[in-house]
Design an enzyme around this catalytic site. Sequence first.
Site, PDB file in Angstrom:
ATOM      1  N   ASP A 102       0.854  -1.184   0.000  1.00  0.00           N
ATOM      2  CA  ASP A 102       0.000   0.000   0.000  1.00  0.00           C
ATOM      3  C   ASP A 102       0.893   1.239   0.000  1.00  0.00           C
ATOM      4  OD1 ASP A 102      -2.963   1.007   0.447  1.00  0.00           O
ATOM      5  OD2 ASP A 102      -1.778   2.038   1.982  1.00  0.00           O
TER       6      ASP A 102
ATOM      7  N   HIS B 107      -6.928  -6.377  -1.301  1.00  0.00           N
ATOM      8  CA  HIS B 107      -5.864  -5.403  -1.089  1.00  0.00           C
ATOM      9  C   HIS B 107      -4.879  -5.795   0.007  1.00  0.00           C
ATOM     10  CE1 HIS B 107      -3.879  -1.555  -1.118  1.00  0.00           C
ATOM     11  NE2 HIS B 107      -4.125  -1.368   0.161  1.00  0.00           N
TER      12      HIS B 107
END
Length: 319
Positions: free
Chosen positions: A98, A298
Site C-alpha cells: 500500500d 488489497h
Amino acid sequence: MQTRRLKTDGLTQQILEAGTGPLVLLLHGFPELGLSWRAQVEALAAAGYHAVAPDMRGYGGTDKPGETADHTLLHLVGDMVDLVRALGESECVVVGHDWGAPVAWHCALLRPDMFRAVAGLSVPFQPRRPNGRPTETMAAMGRRAGLGDIYILRFQAADAHLAFDADPATALRKCFWSYDGATAPEHRATGLLPPGVSMLEAVPDHAALPPWLSPDHFADYVAAFTAGGFKGPLDWYRCLDRNWALTAFVQDARITVPALFLVGELDPVRRYAGAHEATLGDWLVDLRGRHVLTGAGHWLQQERPVEVNDYLLGFLRDL
C-alpha cells in the site's frame, strides 16, 4: 518476535523484529502497522533473515510529527535510511505494501547503494509525470468516470481525519472489509465517492471483520489508532502534491536494483493505479517477477500470507 523502540536521527521508531542474517525491511501502508507483517517476520526469520517491520512515521509506537509538511516521501525514505543505520547495517532489501510500496520504490530509486533490492505489494511504481499536480489529475479522472471524487481527494481536507478519530474501531473495520478480496463485489470499494458522501459513509454499517482478521488482532489495531489518531496517516496523502514538487530531480529515473511486484486480482487499487502495472517493465530495469494472486484483495500479506511468503523467499534466494 519482539517489539522495541530505536532512536534514529529523525525520530524514535517502533519496530517488530525477529531473526538474524541479511536485513529485510517491511513497510506497511494505510491503515496498518508493523504488526501487519507478523506472518512475514516469522517466515523470514525462520529462513535466516533479520526481518524488521517498523511502525511508520505518524503510526503506532513511532513518533508523530505535528506538521503535515513533515510527512513527504523524502521524510519517509530518510526514516528508512536512518533505521538501516540504527540497526547497524549498510544495506538491506526493502518490501512495501500500500503506501509502504511507494516508500519502498523510492528507497530503491534514491538510494540503490543501500536498498539492494525492492518488492512492492498492491501499489505499482508510479513514475513522476510532468503534467501537473497529482490531485489535479485525480480530480479529472473522477470527472471522466462521472462517479464523484477519488477518496484521496477527500483526504486533502484538514479535518478529514476527525471522522476516523471519532470511532477508530468502525473506521478500521469498514476500511479492511471494503478492500478485502472476500467481500462481495457489490460492497467492495471502487475508490470513487459520490458527491457529499465520505469514504466511511460509503461503506455499509454491516461491514464485518475479514476472514483473516481475528478479534485479538483487530484489537491491536484499534488500540494503536485510538491512542495515536489518524492525522499523521492522512498527512501522507496531504503531501501528494508536495511530493510531486520535491521529486522533479528524479523525473524519468528508473529503478535499477532487482524488483518484484505482487497484487491481488480483486484489489480495488487496481481500478485507479492498475494502468501502471502494464508499464512496470519500462521503469523497473531488473524486474524479476510480476504476480497476480487469484481471488485476493488489497491486504495481500495478511489475506494470503503463505503465497506472499513463498514469493518473497524465492525472490530473496535468487538475489
